[in-house]
Write a protein that holds these residues in place. Structure first.
Motif, PDB file in Angstrom:
ATOM      1  N   LEU A 141       0.826  -1.197   0.000  1.00 52.04           N
ATOM      2  CA  LEU A 141       0.000   0.000   0.000  1.00 52.04           C
ATOM      3  C   LEU A 141       0.866   1.255   0.000  1.00 52.04           C
ATOM      4  O   LEU A 141       1.966   1.265   0.555  1.00 52.04           O
ATOM      5  CB  LEU A 141      -0.921   0.000   1.227  1.00 52.04           C
ATOM      6  CG  LEU A 141      -2.043  -1.049   1.231  1.00 52.04           C
ATOM      7  CD1 LEU A 141      -2.795  -1.000   2.545  1.00 52.04           C
ATOM      8  CD2 LEU A 141      -2.998  -0.851   0.060  1.00 52.04           C
ATOM      9  N   ASP A 142       0.379   2.310  -0.617  1.00 49.85           N
ATOM     10  CA  ASP A 142       1.101   3.572  -0.773  1.00 49.85           C
ATOM     11  C   ASP A 142       2.368   3.408  -1.604  1.00 49.85           C
ATOM     12  O   ASP A 142       3.325   4.176  -1.463  1.00 49.85           O
ATOM     13  CB  ASP A 142       1.431   4.198   0.582  1.00 49.85           C
ATOM     14  CG  ASP A 142       0.195   4.778   1.254  1.00 49.85           C
ATOM     15  OD1 ASP A 142      -0.619   5.405   0.554  1.00 49.85           O
ATOM     16  OD2 ASP A 142       0.043   4.601   2.470  1.00 49.85           O
ATOM     17  N   CYS A 143       2.360   2.410  -2.470  1.00 48.73           N
ATOM     18  CA  CYS A 143       3.395   2.257  -3.493  1.00 48.73           C
ATOM     19  C   CYS A 143       2.703   2.203  -4.851  1.00 48.73           C
ATOM     20  O   CYS A 143       1.612   1.643  -4.967  1.00 48.73           O
ATOM     21  CB  CYS A 143       4.208   0.969  -3.302  1.00 48.73           C
ATOM     22  SG  CYS A 143       5.240   0.926  -1.831  1.00 48.73           S
ATOM     23  N   VAL A 144       3.328   2.813  -5.858  1.00 52.42           N
ATOM     24  CA  VAL A 144       2.872   2.580  -7.225  1.00 52.42           C
ATOM     25  C   VAL A 144       3.665   1.405  -7.774  1.00 52.42           C
ATOM     26  O   VAL A 144       4.816   1.173  -7.389  1.00 52.42           O
ATOM     27  CB  VAL A 144       3.020   3.825  -8.115  1.00 52.42           C
ATOM     28  CG1 VAL A 144       2.087   4.915  -7.668  1.00 52.42           C
ATOM     29  CG2 VAL A 144       4.453   4.330  -8.137  1.00 52.42           C
ATOM     30  N   LEU A 145       3.046   0.657  -8.676  1.00 55.79           N
ATOM     31  CA  LEU A 145       3.602  -0.611  -9.124  1.00 55.79           C
ATOM     32  C   LEU A 145       3.743  -0.640 -10.639  1.00 55.79           C
ATOM     33  O   LEU A 145       2.872  -0.146 -11.365  1.00 55.79           O
ATOM     34  CB  LEU A 145       2.715  -1.764  -8.668  1.00 55.79           C
ATOM     35  CG  LEU A 145       2.391  -1.806  -7.167  1.00 55.79           C
ATOM     36  CD1 LEU A 145       1.366  -2.884  -6.875  1.00 55.79           C
ATOM     37  CD2 LEU A 145       3.659  -2.028  -6.352  1.00 55.79           C
ATOM     38  N   LEU A 146       4.847  -1.212 -11.096  1.00 56.16           N
ATOM     39  CA  LEU A 146       5.062  -1.463 -12.516  1.00 56.16           C
ATOM     40  C   LEU A 146       5.144  -2.966 -12.713  1.00 56.16           C
ATOM     41  O   LEU A 146       5.814  -3.667 -11.942  1.00 56.16           O
ATOM     42  CB  LEU A 146       6.361  -0.819 -13.006  1.00 56.16           C
ATOM     43  CG  LEU A 146       6.348   0.642 -13.461  1.00 56.16           C
ATOM     44  CD1 LEU A 146       5.886   1.554 -12.332  1.00 56.16           C
ATOM     45  CD2 LEU A 146       7.728   1.057 -13.944  1.00 56.16           C
ATOM     46  N   ILE A 147       4.453  -3.452 -13.732  1.00 54.94           N
ATOM     47  CA  ILE A 147       4.475  -4.864 -14.086  1.00 54.94           C
ATOM     48  C   ILE A 147       5.287  -5.007 -15.367  1.00 54.94           C
ATOM     49  O   ILE A 147       4.945  -4.412 -16.384  1.00 54.94           O
ATOM     50  CB  ILE A 147       3.044  -5.406 -14.316  1.00 54.94           C
ATOM     51  CG1 ILE A 147       2.181  -5.209 -13.078  1.00 54.94           C
ATOM     52  CG2 ILE A 147       3.089  -6.871 -14.729  1.00 54.94           C
ATOM     53  CD1 ILE A 147       2.624  -5.993 -11.879  1.00 54.94           C
ATOM     54  N   ALA A 148       6.361  -5.796 -15.312  1.00 56.83           N
ATOM     55  CA  ALA A 148       7.210  -6.003 -16.488  1.00 56.83           C
ATOM     56  C   ALA A 148       7.232  -7.492 -16.821  1.00 56.83           C
ATOM     57  O   ALA A 148       8.009  -8.254 -16.233  1.00 56.83           O
ATOM     58  CB  ALA A 148       8.623  -5.487 -16.221  1.00 56.83           C
ATOM     59  N   PRO A 149       6.372  -7.944 -17.740  1.00 53.86           N
ATOM     60  CA  PRO A 149       6.384  -9.361 -18.124  1.00 53.86           C
ATOM     61  C   PRO A 149       7.715  -9.738 -18.762  1.00 53.86           C
ATOM     62  O   PRO A 149       8.374  -8.909 -19.397  1.00 53.86           O
ATOM     63  CB  PRO A 149       5.242  -9.463 -19.143  1.00 53.86           C
ATOM     64  CG  PRO A 149       4.460  -8.204 -18.996  1.00 53.86           C
ATOM     65  CD  PRO A 149       5.399  -7.162 -18.497  1.00 53.86           C
ATOM     66  N   LEU A 150       8.123 -10.990 -18.574  1.00 54.83           N
ATOM     67  CA  LEU A 150       9.334 -11.463 -19.228  1.00 54.83           C
ATOM     68  C   LEU A 150       9.080 -11.622 -20.722  1.00 54.83           C
ATOM     69  O   LEU A 150       7.962 -11.924 -21.152  1.00 54.83           O
ATOM     70  CB  LEU A 150       9.788 -12.788 -18.617  1.00 54.83           C
ATOM     71  CG  LEU A 150      10.028 -12.778 -17.096  1.00 54.83           C
ATOM     72  CD1 LEU A 150      10.627 -14.114 -16.646  1.00 54.83           C
ATOM     73  CD2 LEU A 150      10.921 -11.622 -16.678  1.00 54.83           C
ATOM     74  N   ARG A 151      10.121 -11.451 -21.525  1.00 58.56           N
ATOM     75  CA  ARG A 151       9.943 -11.474 -22.980  1.00 58.56           C
ATOM     76  C   ARG A 151       9.480 -12.831 -23.507  1.00 58.56           C
ATOM     77  O   ARG A 151       9.006 -12.936 -24.634  1.00 58.56           O
ATOM     78  CB  ARG A 151      11.273 -11.110 -23.662  1.00 58.56           C
ATOM     79  CG  ARG A 151      11.564  -9.610 -23.731  1.00 58.56           C
ATOM     80  CD  ARG A 151      10.610  -8.893 -24.678  1.00 58.56           C
ATOM     81  NE  ARG A 151      10.881  -7.471 -24.746  1.00 58.56           N
ATOM     82  CZ  ARG A 151      11.523  -6.879 -25.754  1.00 58.56           C
ATOM     83  NH1 ARG A 151      11.952  -7.582 -26.778  1.00 58.56           N
ATOM     84  NH2 ARG A 151      11.736  -5.574 -25.716  1.00 58.56           N
ATOM     85  N   SER A 152       9.620 -13.850 -22.709  1.00 58.95           N
ATOM     86  CA  SER A 152       9.181 -15.178 -23.151  1.00 58.95           C
ATOM     87  C   SER A 152       7.663 -15.339 -23.119  1.00 58.95           C
ATOM     88  O   SER A 152       7.122 -16.331 -23.619  1.00 58.95           O
ATOM     89  CB  SER A 152       9.821 -16.245 -22.259  1.00 58.95           C
ATOM     90  OG  SER A 152       9.504 -16.012 -20.886  1.00 58.95           O
ATOM     91  N   ALA A 153       6.957 -14.349 -22.554  1.00 61.95           N
ATOM     92  CA  ALA A 153       5.503 -14.447 -22.413  1.00 61.95           C
ATOM     93  C   ALA A 153       4.805 -14.339 -23.765  1.00 61.95           C
ATOM     94  O   ALA A 153       5.212 -13.563 -24.636  1.00 61.95           O
ATOM     95  CB  ALA A 153       4.996 -13.356 -21.478  1.00 61.95           C
TER      96      ALA A 153
END
Length: 340
Positions: A141-153
């Protein structure tokens, strides 16, 4: 001559780097936090996030480097963002991914610290395991989040991942677009844009930075080889395929990323307003006997613990180290109470 040498860097599109490892990400990052801060400032970045893997170790030196820079250049505009990177094994989310958490305020910093501590305590030394099942809407909580999928996805896995992340963290999560001059960059951008087109998650540019300048690539190869216990010539595809994971010029970035993805980096950065200067030494008063000085009581229980640990006598090296640590604490208390 460099293509940027005749341009004023402050006239280029603004950019904040939101995913950057220092050499405190052992055997991954190839530049010190100080080098990263100074380089980001020289390139005219608006902000730099130090996001070491499951660690906040690099942020202290980055903060010190930025404070020193602002002493020399009071108008320096670089903002330091405190964060961390985690590899998530997403057995039920479509695909494995990297989660980058950035503290927006002091409470977010505390939540991030507790999150890291819990993972480290649950794992073996120098190891942690984070599965998607451990993540909930209340995580970080009180954090912004970045989602970085792996290139194999696969594209359908990216879509499933974006949907799962949006269900838990909508309003504070982005899909990180990390284009590193690879053959599938266009296809990868298309897969991420497909998720954005469904209004699942917004996209933001990110660099997955491991070094401050591209010439550090040789060192990066060596530390990768060291990690694998191989010669560099034997590492093959385990090595990064090029030197793009460095702090790139904003001219270079503008040639790679659509303008709206670069603009989103500032949107994210503007939500992150925590600074290490907000922290002060806070002793847990409830464990200090009434009327006792916290520092004196700390010294008392430290020496008592050392005597219990070494009943035959405290070794000279341990004695010297304890004295050194207690002296540092005394100096910090003096600085806090008399110099601030």
């Amino acid at each position: 001559m460099s293509p940027t040498s005749t341009l004023n860097p402050w006239q280029l599109s603004p950019y904040a780097e939101l995913h950057c490892l220092s050499n405190f990400s052992f055997q991954r990052g190839a530049s010190t936090a100080q080098e990263l801060v100074l380089r980001a400032h020289a390139l005219g970045y608006g902000a730099l996030a130090i996001t070491d893997e499951c660690s906040l170790a690099g942020v202290v030196r980055a903060h010190a480097a930025l404070q020193e820079l602002k002493t020399l250049e009071p108008d320096a505009a670089l903002k330091l963002i405190i964060g961390a990177e985690f590899l998530v094994q997403a057995s039920s989310w479509g695909c494995d991914f990297k989660l980058i958490a950035l503290a927006t305020n002091r409470n977010g910093y505390g939540n991030l610290s507790e999150f890291i501590t819990a993972l480290r305590r649950a794992g073996d030394k120098n190891h942690y395991e984070l599965r998607s099942e451990l993540l909930s809407g209340e995580s970080l909580l009180d954090c912004v989040l970045l989602i970085a999928p792996l290139r194999s996805a696969l594209p359908e896995q990216v879509m499933a991942l974006a949907q799962a992340a949006a269900e838990r963290w909508r309003g504070r999560v982005w899909l990180a677009v990390e284009l590193l001059h690879q053959l599938d960059d266009a296809a990868w951008l298309g897969a991420l844009e497909a998720a954005a087109a469904q209004e699942i998650l917004p996209l933001v540019a990110s660099g997955d930075v491991h070094m401050h300048v591209r010439s550090r690539k040789r060192l990066q190869d060596v530390i990768t080889a060291t990690k694998l216990h191989l010669a560099v010539s034997e590492c093959g595809t385990a090595l990064q395929p090029n030197a793009e994971r460095h702090l790139r010029s904003r001219l270079r970035l503008s040639q790679i990323y659509p303008p709206h993805l670069m603009a989103q980096t500032l949107v994210v950065a503007n939500r992150c307003n925590f600074c290490l200067s907000e922290l002060r030494y806070e002793y847990p008063r409830e464990v200090v006997p009434k009327g006792a000085d916290p520092a004196d009581y700390l010294a008392h229980i430290t020496w008592r613990g050392a005597s219990d640990r070494y009943p035959a006598g405290i070794p000279a090296s341990v004695h010297a180290q304890v004295m050194h640590e207690l002296q540092l604490i005394g100096e910090l208390r003096y600085e806090h109470y008399f110099l601030t």
